[in-house]
Motif scaffolding. Sequence first.
Motif, mmCIF file in Angstrom:
data_model
loop_
_atom_site.group_PDB
_atom_site.id
_atom_site.type_symbol
_atom_site.label_atom_id
_atom_site.label_comp_id
_atom_site.label_asym_id
_atom_site.label_seq_id
_atom_site.Cartn_x
_atom_site.Cartn_y
_atom_site.Cartn_z
ATOM 1 N N THR A 1 0.829 -1.200 0.000
ATOM 2 C CA THR A 1 0.000 0.000 0.000
ATOM 3 C C THR A 1 0.862 1.247 0.000
ATOM 4 O O THR A 1 0.622 2.185 -0.768
ATOM 5 N N LEU A 2 1.892 1.270 0.837
ATOM 6 C CA LEU A 2 2.789 2.432 0.867
ATOM 7 C C LEU A 2 3.484 2.615 -0.473
ATOM 8 O O LEU A 2 3.583 3.731 -0.978
ATOM 9 N N TYR B 1 3.314 16.643 3.075
ATOM 10 C CA TYR B 1 3.528 16.075 4.408
ATOM 11 C C TYR B 1 3.178 14.592 4.452
ATOM 12 O O TYR B 1 3.852 13.810 5.136
ATOM 13 N N VAL B 2 2.172 14.195 3.720
ATOM 14 C CA VAL B 2 1.832 12.771 3.642
ATOM 15 C C VAL B 2 2.944 12.029 2.901
ATOM 16 O O VAL B 2 3.335 10.932 3.301
ATOM 17 N N ARG B 3 3.488 12.626 1.826
ATOM 18 C CA ARG B 3 4.617 11.993 1.111
ATOM 19 C C ARG B 3 5.800 11.788 2.045
ATOM 20 O O ARG B 3 6.465 10.745 2.004
ATOM 21 N N ALA C 1 8.014 6.023 6.697
ATOM 22 C CA ALA C 1 7.480 4.687 6.956
ATOM 23 C C ALA C 1 8.251 3.642 6.147
ATOM 24 O O ALA C 1 8.591 2.567 6.660
ATOM 25 N N LEU C 2 8.559 3.973 4.894
ATOM 26 C CA LEU C 2 9.344 3.052 4.063
ATOM 27 C C LEU C 2 10.769 2.920 4.573
ATOM 28 O O LEU C 2 11.343 1.821 4.558
ATOM 29 N N GLU D 1 15.233 -3.029 4.820
ATOM 30 C CA GLU D 1 15.596 -3.896 3.693
ATOM 31 C C GLU D 1 14.380 -4.368 2.902
ATOM 32 O O GLU D 1 14.463 -4.540 1.688
ATOM 33 N N ALA D 2 13.264 -4.557 3.570
ATOM 34 C CA ALA D 2 12.055 -5.025 2.884
ATOM 35 C C ALA D 2 11.572 -4.036 1.826
ATOM 36 O O ALA D 2 10.951 -4.430 0.843
#
Length: 75
Positions: free
Chosen positions: A2-3, A14-16, A22-23, A28-29
């Motif tokens: 989703t991200l 700001y959401v970006r 979050a990423l 590593e994932a």
Amino acid sequence: DTLLSLVGTEPDFYVREDITWALVRLGEAAFTPLVDLLGHADAAVRHHAAHTLGTASAEPLRVCATADPFWSAGR
């Protein structure tokens, strides 16, 4: 997933940035899917992927610069 689907498409700055961090926390994932996005047809997606990789580490910046046809053309 989703991200990653929001990379380069979210209009709010700001959401970006929240998506970027979050990423980065995924570590590593998120690395390989972000590198894959460097080949995306949309420049905004490539830019956000490169920004996220650069935020996570300095080493991916070299990968970003050589993966994007704009930069590898000697600009």
